[in-house]
Design an enzyme around this catalytic site. Structure first.
Site, PDB file in Angstrom:
ATOM      1  N   PRO A  28      48.404  -8.000 -13.667  1.00 28.55           N
ATOM      2  CA  PRO A  28      48.649  -7.761 -12.235  1.00 28.55           C
ATOM      3  C   PRO A  28      47.387  -7.321 -11.495  1.00 28.55           C
ATOM      4  O   PRO A  28      46.745  -6.345 -11.881  1.00 28.55           O
ATOM      5  CB  PRO A  28      49.689  -6.630 -12.251  1.00 28.55           C
ATOM      6  CG  PRO A  28      49.424  -5.879 -13.524  1.00 28.55           C
ATOM      7  CD  PRO A  28      48.948  -6.916 -14.515  1.00 28.55           C
ATOM      8  N   ASP A  33      49.825  -4.986  -9.049  1.00 23.59           N
ATOM      9  CA  ASP A  33      49.517  -3.599  -9.387  1.00 23.59           C
ATOM     10  C   ASP A  33      49.511  -2.816  -8.078  1.00 23.59           C
ATOM     11  O   ASP A  33      48.631  -3.018  -7.233  1.00 23.59           O
ATOM     12  CB  ASP A  33      48.134  -3.523 -10.055  1.00 23.59           C
ATOM     13  CG  ASP A  33      48.083  -2.466 -11.130  1.00 23.59           C
ATOM     14  OD1 ASP A  33      48.905  -1.540 -11.069  1.00 23.59           O
ATOM     15  OD2 ASP A  33      47.221  -2.555 -12.014  1.00 23.59           O
ATOM     16  N   LYS A  58      25.229  -9.077  -9.136  1.00 27.12           N
ATOM     17  CA  LYS A  58      26.670  -8.963  -8.910  1.00 27.12           C
ATOM     18  C   LYS A  58      26.997  -9.435  -7.500  1.00 27.12           C
ATOM     19  O   LYS A  58      26.266  -9.161  -6.551  1.00 27.12           O
ATOM     20  CB  LYS A  58      27.100  -7.501  -9.100  1.00 27.12           C
ATOM     21  CG  LYS A  58      28.599  -7.279  -9.027  1.00 27.12           C
ATOM     22  CD  LYS A  58      28.930  -5.817  -9.294  1.00 27.12           C
ATOM     23  CE  LYS A  58      30.437  -5.587  -9.224  1.00 27.12           C
ATOM     24  NZ  LYS A  58      30.781  -4.163  -9.469  1.00 27.12           N
ATOM     25  N   LYS A  85      29.894  -8.173  -1.142  1.00 23.00           N
ATOM     26  CA  LYS A  85      30.267  -8.456   0.245  1.00 23.00           C
ATOM     27  C   LYS A  85      29.192  -7.934   1.193  1.00 23.00           C
ATOM     28  O   LYS A  85      28.884  -8.555   2.208  1.00 23.00           O
ATOM     29  CB  LYS A  85      31.611  -7.804   0.577  1.00 23.00           C
ATOM     30  CG  LYS A  85      32.808  -8.438  -0.118  1.00 23.00           C
ATOM     31  CD  LYS A  85      34.093  -7.737   0.285  1.00 23.00           C
ATOM     32  CE  LYS A  85      35.298  -8.322  -0.446  1.00 23.00           C
ATOM     33  NZ  LYS A  85      36.539  -7.613  -0.094  1.00 23.00           N
TER      34      LYS A  85
END
Length: 942
Positions: A76, A115, A630, A633
């Site tokens: 989830p 979740d 990585k 945003k």
């Protein structure tokens, strides 16, 4: 071209059989446009699936057919953030495997899960409302706080559903599970009650990774999710020895904020220590001999006065750095302890001990009587938000990390600072708030994972991992070094731990169901979040008044680890269904979940049933930005996934990710050009082959009055060598895919599928254009159309799990030329059809070998033309093939017509005489590959 009598008979049969079916078959394929927008075609397919409710019907069909169940667990995600490439990668793998299982004759339920509890949700609310600690929550009210949390748990649910559907993934959102559902939470209670009954639960103090931003401890596997490279202070501090005036121990630390809590020093009993005279400072210090290099650059900076083993330092006392805990000296603090965890790798060999903030510090100090068990609050002068308590008068109310510079200044003023510098190192950050973690002693509820270690290792051996090295190295090592799992969180929005305890902590009742709690409290219960049950009490059976619930909630990883049971509301419902489907046939997630979901699933299944929760597991690597960093945003260093799918199509994205190192648990540097290349080099040629087939089916109808109808159950053989080759190659591929998919090796399957498409378009279609167009004769045309249709129809069934859109698009047209008896119940979608069956009688290894050699000769000839600036349009007299293997020479001669045509030469000459043609073999090094492998040794080799 001269044909044998048998060949003419067979081709006549093709014409007769095709014509015989015209009266039954009135459908006709539609013309295909020269240009295509794959994203737009995919949108049309999505609309078709929605209109026909295709996914739901496929499940109904497999269930009605009573196919064996294939169990799949979906981990989830949180719906508080948007899906990223990691989610799309895992989603693609899951979709491919489950689609393949369905088309392989199984009934595959695919339920989406959410979740909904835990730090990700609470952290968002804390930022929104400006909440800085527990006091703010209690002032607001837990009911109001949790209502805020509940309001955002599905914030991006629509975006998730759109993204998943746009990817082409089939999964059931209507029959989903959410960890906030009371029935899901009740099963989580049941899991806990079973562990409690087995004696696998205990409460204790432990130094744990702690998020001051979220006011809660974290599990060790959570810590491993987020490390930053940082610059921290690195200080050397002196500790004047009571028994040897004028001499000081020297210790080193990168966490000056822990020095106000110093209660001891630790030395290694087996290492040699020295007393030295620091010439520049004119001070005498004691430190490990092997660590003199840590403080001094050269031997001329100090003079060794004495040398002795570390065990002689045991029990020596020293002057505390600060007065805050000086009162503890009388009860055993501020002395030297001995332990072999002290190494010669860093520091001075005298390790500063702050038992409230270090796991080894806590263990050593407790064992040496520096403090007594149960008195942990006395040694921790830091509050849950990471600020110093009033006990630390000089820095009261100051955040510990902010206090570093002030503590250093205070030590300098007091003459206790030997040297202050900095260090660059990797440091753990909170995976949710992205703030530095500290290690802090806290009370927590633990699962005795260490007691399960051998069972965990044994159950891991029963599981099949792809790739295997993740199982044998990373995961196995993690299990071998497993620690007890802290599952309690000092938070609010989560499943409450169902323990009711007396004030003295001696009477505990573990509740395993809502019904049991109703019976114990006499109250009707509809929800079991904190605001609904915290006020409930249970009468004591030991005369201790009433029992109250402990305040903690479960770590959300405990909930996700319980999902195999909780999604079925087991054992309160669906017991037969669960028993028949546990363990799962398949799960898949990223390599980071080796210390997350894979681990928690295994721990709980082992504790409950002593069996693994999954049989087969695919581990994917990490998707990074093009520069190897990585994806961020903030940095905007990657293209938006939705834009990529809208620009190139989801099929292109799926193939790009699956045909990469990431499906072997390696990293993928995501590049938009890679997705573009898949569209250009794979999907477009495949589409053109399909378009060419359709054109010639329509041409047969218009020019020759023949309506082509394909029936796989009535195969018609052709004598043409290229027809035989591509059909043999197709069945070799079917068998290869069957074997490799049974072993879950997607990383071998996809390259072969792509290679097949390249061979189909670049070799079969191109070398048979004249036959397909009817430029040879009608019989040859029908034979080649029959062959190409057979291959494409096989391909779209085989590729349907991998590229669900383009295969559906092709099928929606091609099925019109398929005998209706073949597609009963499957006319609406390619995904209703089963996988093509492997026929070993169709495989001709001799022809495959001959064609492979022909391809090698032609490709080598093209390279030689390029090197000698001889364009293919210029005819040449001869091409000579020199090979020591007579079989290769015979193979080349058998396909001479194709070789001379493709190379534009008049004749092919074959020979095994190297000397006659002055053939010499040379090897040239690949500088890039050798350079990476050999590094400094590359120059001599090259």
């Amino acid at each position: 071209m001269i044909k044998s009598r048998r060949s003419v008979q067979l081709l006549t049969q093709i014409s007769q059989q095709t014509l015989l079916t015209v009266t039954k078959q009135t459908r006709m394929v539609s013309q295909v446009s020269d240009s295509v927008s794959f994203p737009k075609e995919e949108e049309k397919v999505i609309d078709l699936w929605k209109k026909n409710d295709t996914f739901k019907k496929s499940l109904e069909q497999s269930k009605a057919a009573k196919r064996p169940a294939y169990t799949f667990y979906d981990g989830p995600p949180f719906a508080t953030g948007l899906p990223h490439y990691g989610h799309l990668l895992a989603g693609s793998v899951k979709d491919i495997v489950t689609r393949y299982a369905h088309q392989n004759g199984y009934h595959v339920e695919r339920r989406f899960g959410w979740d909904c509890h835990g730090l990700p949700v609470e952290h968002e609310i804390d930022k929104k409302l400006g909440i800085t600690g527990p006091a703010d929550v209690h002032a607001m009210g837990i009911d109001k706080y949790n209502a805020e949390c509940r309001s955002i748990v599905m914030r991006y649910a629509n975006e998730w559903e759109h993204s998943v559907q746009r990817l082409g993934r089939w999964i059931d959102f209507e029959n989903d599970y959410k960890t906030l559902y009371p029935w899901f939470m009740e099963s989580v209670w049941w899991v806990w009650s079973q562990l409690f009954a087995k004696g696998l639960v205990y409460r204790g103090y432990k130094v744990m990774p702690y998020s001051t931003a979220c006011n809660t401890p974290l599990s060790n596997f959570e810590v491993n999710q987020n490390y930053h490279d940082v610059t921290d202070p690195a200080v050397f501090v002196n500790f004047p020895i009571d028994q040897d005036p004028g001499v000081s121990f020297v210790a080193w630390t990168t966490t000056p904020w822990t020095l106000p809590s110093n209660l001891a020093l630790c030395a290694n009993p087996d290492e040699m220590y020295v007393k030295i005279l620091d010439k520049a400072r004119d001070q005498k210090f004691i430190m490990m001999e092997a660590r003199l290099c840590g403080l001094y650059k050269g031997e001329d900076e100090y003079e060794i006065l004495d040398k002795f083993p570390g065990n002689t330092l045991a029990g020596k006392t020293y002057k505390p750095l600060f007065p805050y805990m000086e009162h503890m000296k009388a009860s055993g603090a501020f002395k030297v302890c001995l332990d072999k965890y002290v190494t010669r790798d860093a520091g001075t060999g005298m390790v500063h001990q702050a038992p409230a903030f270090g796991e080894d510090d806590y263990r050593v100090c407790l064992a040496n009587g520096v403090f007594k068990k149960g008195r942990e609050p006395d040694i921790c002068p830091v509050d849950p938000t990471g600020k110093f308590l009033s006990l630390v008068t000089d820095f009261s109310g100051m955040y510990v990390k902010d206090a570093d510079k002030h503590i250093i200044k205070k030590l300098k003023e007091g003459g206790r600072m030997v040297h202050a510098g900095t260090i660059n190192h990797s440091y753990p950050y909170c995976w949710r708030s992205d703030t530095p973690l500290i290690y802090r002693v806290i009370p927590s509820w633990f699962i005795k994972v260490t007691a399960l270690r051998e069972k965990l290792l044994a159950n891991n051996e029963k599981c099949y991992w792809v790739p295997e090295f993740v199982k044998e190295k990373r995961f196995k090592n993690w299990l071998a070094d497993c620690r007890d799992w802290s599952v309690s969180r000092n938070r609010y929005w989560g499943t409450p731990i169902p323990l009711w305890m007396s004030d003295d902590g001696e009477e505990i009742v573990c509740v395993g169901s809502i019904k049991e709690l109703e019976e114990l409290t006499g109250q009707k219960i509809t929800d079991i979040h904190r605001e609904s049950i915290d006020h409930l009490t249970i009468p004591s059976k030991c005369g201790k008044g009433v029992l109250k619930r402990v305040p903690e909630v479960f770590d959300c990883w405990f909930e996700s680890g319980s999902m195999p049971y909780a999604q079925q509301h087991y054992p309160f419902e669906n017991v037969p269904q669960f028993d028949a489907k546990f363990p799962a046939e398949f799960i898949a997630e990223g390599v980071d979940q080796t210390r997350g979901w894979f681990y928690t699933l295994l721990v709980l299944a082992t504790a409950l049933f002593d069996k693994p929760p999954y049989k087969n597991l695919i581990v994917t690597g990490l998707v990074l930005a093009a520069d190897g960093k990585k994806m961020s945003k903030r940095l905007k260093n990657y293209p938006d996934p939705t834009e990529i799918m809208n620009k190139y199509g989801a099929d292109s994205l799926r193939l790009y990710m699956i045909d990469s190192p990431v499906v072997r648990a390696d990293t993928l540097r995501f590049k938009e050009d890679g997705v573009k290349d898949v569209l250009k080099d794979v999907l477009l040629p495949w589409f053109n082959a399909y378009r060419f087939l359709v054109q010639n089916i329509i041409r047969l109808d218009k020019e020759d009055g023949i309506k082509f109808v394909y029936n796989e159950n009535s195969p018609v053989l052709s004598d043409n060598v290229m027809d035989k080759w591509i059909l043999s190659y197709t069945h070799t591929l079917i068998n290869f895919v069957k074997v490799e998919m049974a072993a879950y090796r997607l990383y071998t399957v996809v390259p072969r599928l792509l290679q097949f498409i390249a061979n189909l378009t670049n070799w079969y279609v191109r070398l048979n254009r004249a036959r397909l167009r009817g430029e040879v004769d009608l019989e040859e045309c029908q034979a080649s159309v029959q062959t190409l249709f057979s291959v494409l129809f096989t391909m779209i069934r085989l590729m349907a799990p991998f590229t669900p859109f383009i295969t559906e698009m092709m099928y929606q047209n091609l099925y019109r030329s398929i005998d209706s008896s073949m597609i009963k119940g499957a006319a609406d979608s390619i995904h209703y059809m089963m996988l093509p069956k492997y026929d070993p009688n169709m495989v001709d290894e001799d022809i495959e070998r001959r064609v492979a050699l022909m391809q090698a000769v032609i490709e080598t000839g093209r390279v030689l033309r390029d090197r000698n600036t001889l364009p293919i349009k210029y005819p040449l007299k001869e091409v000579v093939l020199v090979d020591a293997d007579p079989v290769n020479l015979q193979d080349a001669q058998s396909l001479e017509s194709y070789i001379v045509s493709e190379l534009n030469v008049k004749k092919l000459t074959v020979s095994s005489d190297k000397q006659k043609y002055d053939v010499k073999l040379t090897a040239k090094p690949n500088h890039m590959i050798l350079g990476k492998r050999l590094k400094k040794d590359f120059k001599p080799v090259s």
